[in-house]
Write a protein that holds these residues in place. Structure first.
Motif, PDB file in Angstrom:
ATOM      1  N   VAL A  61     -16.335 129.407 -69.582  1.00 33.28           N
ATOM      2  CA  VAL A  61     -16.497 129.612 -68.079  1.00 33.28           C
ATOM      3  C   VAL A  61     -16.258 128.337 -67.263  1.00 33.28           C
ATOM      4  N   ASN A  62     -15.535 128.618 -66.447  1.00 33.51           N
ATOM      5  CA  ASN A  62     -14.934 127.399 -65.342  1.00 33.51           C
ATOM      6  C   ASN A  62     -15.771 127.902 -64.119  1.00 33.51           C
ATOM      7  N   PRO A  63     -16.543 126.724 -63.925  1.00 34.32           N
ATOM      8  CA  PRO A  63     -17.524 126.674 -62.718  1.00 34.32           C
ATOM      9  C   PRO A  63     -16.523 126.754 -61.306  1.00 34.32           C
ATOM     10  N   ASP A  64     -15.439 126.242 -61.351  1.00 37.52           N
ATOM     11  CA  ASP A  64     -14.737 126.554 -60.264  1.00 37.52           C
ATOM     12  C   ASP A  64     -13.983 127.952 -59.939  1.00 37.52           C
ATOM     13  N   VAL A  65     -14.179 128.755 -60.838  1.00 39.96           N
ATOM     14  CA  VAL A  65     -13.750 130.271 -60.635  1.00 39.96           C
ATOM     15  C   VAL A  65     -14.821 130.966 -60.233  1.00 39.96           C
ATOM     16  N   ASN A  66     -14.488 131.729 -59.414  1.00 39.29           N
ATOM     17  CA  ASN A  66     -15.451 132.738 -58.752  1.00 39.29           C
ATOM     18  C   ASN A  66     -15.026 134.088 -59.347  1.00 39.29           C
ATOM     19  N   PRO A  67     -15.860 134.844 -60.314  1.00 42.51           N
ATOM     20  CA  PRO A  67     -15.599 136.166 -61.346  1.00 42.51           C
ATOM     21  C   PRO A  67     -15.435 137.136 -60.025  1.00 42.51           C
ATOM     22  N   VAL A  68     -14.793 138.390 -60.577  1.00 40.50           N
ATOM     23  CA  VAL A  68     -14.639 139.406 -59.730  1.00 40.50           C
ATOM     24  C   VAL A  68     -14.585 140.468 -60.857  1.00 40.50           C
ATOM     25  N   ILE A  69     -15.546 141.671 -60.279  1.00 40.37           N
ATOM     26  CA  ILE A  69     -15.459 142.484 -60.988  1.00 40.37           C
ATOM     27  C   ILE A  69     -15.120 143.925 -60.273  1.00 40.37           C
ATOM     28  N   VAL A  70     -14.458 144.852 -60.676  1.00 40.27           N
ATOM     29  CA  VAL A  70     -14.142 146.196 -59.951  1.00 40.27           C
ATOM     30  C   VAL A  70     -14.779 147.332 -60.670  1.00 40.27           C
ATOM     31  N   VAL A  71     -15.337 148.165 -59.978  1.00 43.97           N
ATOM     32  CA  VAL A  71     -15.886 149.172 -60.593  1.00 43.97           C
ATOM     33  C   VAL A  71     -15.656 150.533 -59.720  1.00 43.97           C
ATOM     34  N   HIS A  72     -15.028 151.684 -60.539  1.00 51.37           N
ATOM     35  CA  HIS A  72     -14.848 152.739 -59.852  1.00 51.37           C
ATOM     36  C   HIS A  72     -15.781 153.992 -60.375  1.00 51.37           C
ATOM     37  N   GLY A  73     -16.199 154.949 -59.479  1.00 52.88           N
ATOM     38  CA  GLY A  73     -17.031 155.917 -60.089  1.00 52.88           C
ATOM     39  C   GLY A  73     -16.210 157.350 -60.398  1.00 52.88           C
ATOM     40  N   GLY A  74     -14.779 157.306 -60.679  1.00 48.40           N
ATOM     41  CA  GLY A  74     -14.069 158.376 -61.152  1.00 48.40           C
ATOM     42  C   GLY A  74     -13.301 159.111 -59.890  1.00 48.40           C
ATOM     43  N   GLY A  75     -12.764 160.005 -60.043  1.00 47.50           N
ATOM     44  CA  GLY A  75     -11.764 160.521 -59.279  1.00 47.50           C
ATOM     45  C   GLY A  75     -12.153 161.742 -58.328  1.00 47.50           C
ATOM     46  N   ALA A  76     -13.298 162.075 -58.306  1.00 48.29           N
ATOM     47  CA  ALA A  76     -13.949 163.030 -57.513  1.00 48.29           C
ATOM     48  C   ALA A  76     -13.012 163.210 -56.304  1.00 48.29           C
ATOM     49  N   ILE A 131     -22.321 152.753 -57.832  1.00 50.23           N
ATOM     50  CA  ILE A 131     -21.261 151.879 -58.140  1.00 50.23           C
ATOM     51  C   ILE A 131     -21.608 150.351 -57.827  1.00 50.23           C
ATOM     52  N   MET A 132     -22.412 150.157 -56.676  1.00 48.26           N
ATOM     53  CA  MET A 132     -22.696 148.817 -56.368  1.00 48.26           C
ATOM     54  C   MET A 132     -23.873 148.245 -57.636  1.00 48.26           C
ATOM     55  N   LYS A 133     -24.651 149.274 -57.857  1.00 50.28           N
ATOM     56  CA  LYS A 133     -25.735 148.715 -58.972  1.00 50.28           C
ATOM     57  C   LYS A 133     -24.832 148.286 -60.380  1.00 50.28           C
ATOM     58  N   ALA A 134     -23.765 149.185 -60.681  1.00 48.69           N
ATOM     59  CA  ALA A 134     -22.969 148.773 -61.865  1.00 48.69           C
ATOM     60  C   ALA A 134     -22.063 147.547 -61.517  1.00 48.69           C
ATOM     61  N   ALA A 135     -21.474 147.193 -60.389  1.00 51.52           N
ATOM     62  CA  ALA A 135     -20.706 146.252 -60.000  1.00 51.52           C
ATOM     63  C   ALA A 135     -21.553 144.885 -60.120  1.00 51.52           C
ATOM     64  N   GLN A 136     -23.079 145.048 -59.361  1.00 49.01           N
ATOM     65  CA  GLN A 136     -23.808 143.914 -59.402  1.00 49.01           C
ATOM     66  C   GLN A 136     -24.388 143.328 -61.005  1.00 49.01           C
ATOM     67  N   ALA A 137     -24.584 144.312 -61.719  1.00 51.57           N
ATOM     68  CA  ALA A 137     -24.891 144.146 -63.140  1.00 51.57           C
ATOM     69  C   ALA A 137     -23.693 143.447 -63.826  1.00 51.57           C
ATOM     70  N   GLY A 138     -22.484 143.824 -63.540  1.00 50.41           N
ATOM     71  CA  GLY A 138     -21.399 143.294 -64.441  1.00 50.41           C
ATOM     72  C   GLY A 138     -21.113 141.774 -63.864  1.00 50.41           C
TER      73      GLY A 138
END
Length: 176
Positions: free
Chosen positions: A9-24, A39-46
């Motif tokens: 883990v590089n402390p100078d890198v801000n991680p990003v996570i993208v979560v989608h909830g399907g194609g409805a 979706i927000m809860k899943a993204a926050q957990a990741g």
């Protein structure tokens, strides 16, 4: 060095996570907010997993587990029912570092198929197990089963009933 911190883990890198909830394409207003919250809860957990030094695979598994545990998504306890009214689920996961992959299909009575897919990736020479083979592997790995009723939602029962009713009705578009 703290053994709980991932040295990659590089402390100078801000991680990003993208979560989608399907194609409805059509989603009711009242359900839309529940889906957004899931979706927000899943993204926050990741994201939390990443910021605490977890791997990308850990973050993906964590986020997908949240979706599988949320009844609004076509995963885990919100899975669409097959024609017999049963839940058969699929999941896959891949590690971008070494391109290893694991997948399962047609699994039943398992709360989190993503966890089983990861086990396929990490504990076997296979990349894909299905139905009875996946069930036998899950049992061998000690993956707990749950009653199938815990995976079925009232919304999906109604959806299946509507589809069966519409399938039996004459299709006005046939002439077109």
């Amino acid at each position: 060095m703290n053994p709980d911190v991932n040295p990659d883990v590089n402390p100078d890198v801000n991680p990003v996570i993208v979560v989608h909830g399907g194609g409805a394409s059509k989603i009711s207003k009242d359900r839309k907010e529940r889906v957004r919250q899931g979706i927000m809860k899943a993204a926050q957990a990741g994201y939390k997993i990443l910021t605490e030094g977890g791997s990308a695979v850990d973050a993906v598994e964590g986020a997908v587990t949240i979706l599988e545990d949320h009844p609004e998504f076509n995963a885990g306890c919100g899975s669409v029912l097959n024609a017999n009214g049963d839940v058969e689920m699929d999941a896959s996961i891949m590690n971008g570092k070494d391109l290893s992959a694991g997948a399962v299909s047609a699994v039943r009575c398992i709360a989190n198929p993503i966890k089983l897919a990861r086990l396929v990736m990490e504990k076997t020479t296979h990349c894909f197990l299905t139905d009875q083979g996946a069930a036998k592997f899950a049992a061998a790995m000690g993956v707990p089963t749950i009653p199938k009723e815990q995976l079925v939602t009232e919304r999906n029962i109604k959806r299946l009933e509507k589809e069966k009713h519409e399938k039996g009705a004459p299709n006005s578009d046939c002439q077109k």
